[in-house]
Design an enzyme around this catalytic site. Sequence first.
Site, PDB file in Angstrom:
ATOM      1  CB  ILE A 115      -0.986  -0.002   1.186  1.00  0.00           C
ATOM      2  CG1 ILE A 115      -2.052   1.097   1.008  1.00  0.00           C
ATOM      3  CG2 ILE A 115      -0.263   0.165   2.520  1.00  0.00           C
ATOM      4  CD1 ILE A 115      -2.961   0.887  -0.155  1.00  0.00           C
TER       5      ILE A 115
ATOM      6  CE  LYS B  98      -8.300  -0.290   4.103  1.00  0.00           C
ATOM      7  NZ  LYS B  98      -8.656  -1.720   4.036  1.00  0.00           N
TER       8      LYS B  98
ATOM      9  CB  SER C  92      10.529  -0.536   5.841  1.00  0.00           C
ATOM     10  OG  SER C  92      10.063  -1.771   5.359  1.00  0.00           O
TER      11      SER C  92
ATOM     12  CG  ASP D  82      -7.592  -5.041   4.811  1.00  0.00           C
ATOM     13  OD1 ASP D  82      -6.973  -4.404   5.686  1.00  0.00           O
ATOM     14  OD2 ASP D  82      -7.384  -4.886   3.587  1.00  0.00           O
TER      15      ASP D  82
END
Length: 312
Positions: A14, A90, A36, A168
């Site tokens: 994403i 989200k 990351s 999701d």
Amino acid sequence: MTERKIALVGIGKIAVDQHIPSIAASSDWQLAATVSRNGDVDGVEAFTDIDAMLAARPEVDCVSLCLPPVPRYEYAVKALKAGRHVMLEKPPGATIAECNALTDIARAAGLSLFATWHSREADRVAAAKAWLAKRKISRVTTIWKEDVRRWHPGQEWIFEPGGLGVFDPGINALSILTEILPGPMHVSEAVLEVPENRQTPIAASLRFFYEGAESVTAEFDWRQEGEQTWTIEVETADGTLKLLDGGARMTIDGKEQGTTEDAPLSGEYPRLYKQFADLVNAGGIDMDLRPLFHVSDAFSRGERRLVAAFDW
């Protein structure tokens, strides 16, 4: 206006598909750091530990979290306690209680906190909300069916506790419903189909109570191959409104309404980053948890049915 420096935490699908290009195209933001374990961005300082990034880059005053929901709380707390404004992919957290805790921390520190719902920024959602604002709702039918192998290839976390499973994508539909319907609703019945080798549902059927409506239902399924279906149909005394393609298109009684070119800013995530910039500049907090309420209620009220095993 001077660009604000922002750090992006979690360089997964994403982030690569949406967050990085949206930040790059924005006049409000400069991507100044990433955190990351595996990914990075060319030309941007990369860290593998958020504590190290927060210590090394005090001038980076905003953090966007693209991690899966379960570890997100810990990262958000660290960012807030280090004096950073935080944007949350989200769902904003794995539980409602932890989202409320984040809100309390942000408010006490005078920091901005933003629970993003990207599907609310689809091109025709605002127009749908305006059209429905003063109309009596009689029936709402939501169909949200897609192929998990296409959108979450090999992402095991999605089927682990806290990963939400089909909710999701389903929470995207719920975010639109809670935005466009003029009144409140709550889950009255739910059936959750859970693969025998997984922890979260691959499909769900929901029924809601909405004052005065004959029927409000939602069908979510992650097993649909080929054409993907993201539709919300709302029947009223004045006609039937339908959102298609996840809110990108809208019809009323079958007639197309508006075009993408009508939108003031193109793209869901560019709009979210604009909103975050405005929120930080205003010193505000936006933590609308209604979509997450409905997911939590579905798990609480839902009948659990085992279905065939799922493998990638």
